[in-house]
Structure formats: C-alpha cells, structure tokens
Design a protein around this motif. Sequence first.
Motif, PDB file in Angstrom:
ATOM      1  N   VAL A  46       0.889  -1.157   0.000  1.00  0.00           N
ATOM      2  CA  VAL A  46       0.000   0.000   0.000  1.00  0.00           C
ATOM      3  C   VAL A  46       0.928   1.207   0.000  1.00  0.00           C
ATOM      4  CG1 VAL A  46      -1.757   1.243   1.294  1.00  0.00           C
ATOM      5  CG2 VAL A  46      -1.746  -1.255   1.313  1.00  0.00           C
ATOM      6  N   THR A  47       0.861   2.001  -1.063  1.00  0.00           N
ATOM      7  CA  THR A  47       1.783   3.124  -1.222  1.00  0.00           C
ATOM      8  C   THR A  47       0.994   4.409  -1.416  1.00  0.00           C
ATOM      9  OG1 THR A  47       3.408   1.649  -2.247  1.00  0.00           O
ATOM     10  CG2 THR A  47       3.722   4.015  -2.584  1.00  0.00           C
ATOM     11  N   TYR A  48       1.403   5.454  -0.692  1.00  0.00           N
ATOM     12  CA  TYR A  48       0.802   6.781  -0.846  1.00  0.00           C
ATOM     13  C   TYR A  48       1.893   7.753  -1.246  1.00  0.00           C
ATOM     14  CZ  TYR A  48      -3.415   4.956   1.173  1.00  0.00           C
ATOM     15  OH  TYR A  48      -4.540   4.218   1.384  1.00  0.00           O
ATOM     16  N   VAL A  49       1.533   8.710  -2.084  1.00  0.00           N
ATOM     17  CA  VAL A  49       2.476   9.696  -2.592  1.00  0.00           C
ATOM     18  C   VAL A  49       2.013  11.097  -2.201  1.00  0.00           C
ATOM     19  CG1 VAL A  49       3.329   8.299  -4.505  1.00  0.00           C
ATOM     20  CG2 VAL A  49       1.265   9.663  -4.818  1.00  0.00           C
ATOM     21  N   ALA A  50       2.974  11.990  -2.011  1.00  0.00           N
ATOM     22  CA  ALA A  50       2.683  13.388  -1.681  1.00  0.00           C
ATOM     23  C   ALA A  50       3.226  14.260  -2.808  1.00  0.00           C
ATOM     24  CB  ALA A  50       3.338  13.772  -0.361  1.00  0.00           C
ATOM     25  N   TYR A  51       2.367  15.140  -3.315  1.00  0.00           N
ATOM     26  CA  TYR A  51       2.731  16.023  -4.419  1.00  0.00           C
ATOM     27  C   TYR A  51       2.458  17.480  -4.067  1.00  0.00           C
ATOM     28  CZ  TYR A  51       3.242  12.391  -8.018  1.00  0.00           C
ATOM     29  OH  TYR A  51       3.663  11.326  -8.773  1.00  0.00           O
ATOM     30  N   GLU A  52       3.287  18.343  -4.639  1.00  0.00           N
ATOM     31  CA  GLU A  52       3.026  19.777  -4.709  1.00  0.00           C
ATOM     32  C   GLU A  52       2.979  20.064  -6.193  1.00  0.00           C
ATOM     33  OE1 GLU A  52       1.862  23.211  -3.635  1.00  0.00           O
ATOM     34  OE2 GLU A  52       2.650  22.004  -1.989  1.00  0.00           O
TER      35      GLU A  52
END
Length: 142
Positions: A46-52
């Motif tokens: 289970v992978t979550y990514v953070a973006y700007e």
Amino acid sequence: MVIRKYEYHRDFKKLLELFRTEGFIKGELRKNRTKETLRQSLNKAVTYVAYEAEDLMGFVRVLEDPPFEPLVRDVYVKPSYRGKGIGKSLLYGLFERLSCERIQVATSDLSFAAHMGATLEQGAYYLRRPEEPTTYLLQDKT
C-alpha cells in the motif's frame, strides 16, 4: 500539497526517478534493484504519494498482513521538503486510511522514530493512533 494512493500509470516514473537520484537505494541493493523489481514492490504494498503540483515530494510504502499491524517499510521526503510535516502527514494519515490502532515502523534511525512519535514496544517501533482528532493534508481517503 496532495496525498493520494499510488497509481502506476501516474506515479511510477517519478518514483523510479526519486529512487535513482535521491540516493534512496545504495550499494548492492541499488545494483540489483531493477525497474521491474521496484514495480513489483510498489504494487504489492500500500503506497501513498505526496505532491506539490506535479512535483513528487515523498511517499510511504506499507505492507499489510492481517491480523497483524501494518508495517511501514519506507517513508521518504525529498530534502527540500523536509521539516514541513509531510512525513508525519504521510504516516499519521495511514490510521484513517487503513483503519488501524497502531502501525509498526521498520527503521534503524532512532532519531527519526522519536521525531515521528514512535515508541519501542516488544522490540519494534510503533506509532499509535492519536487520541485527539488530527487534520491531515489529504486529497482523498483511498
């Protein structure tokens, strides 16, 4: 900032580039980590990514093995984004997303574990669900 679930077609190339350029993988592991093994690893977890905007700031990768607690294998934030609460948002957002009371964190970095609020229990580091409601910077709950 947006935190959302990893999607292969949207995120894989950026994560691969992050692994290669940020020194996340070193030594023999770097030599043996191919594009395909990374793809398999991300798809099994289970992978979550953070973006700007379009810039990948960081990610968290978690293994689930019910009935045991989820195990955080990787949490990484680019150096230019550190100190802004992104790592904590990635980690503590897991409580809502995975509906669990505690999460095991695989780390050998004791200062990181303490900074994130992890405690040593039964020989492993754990984060516990905060007692008070916390606001996370999340786009969705997937």
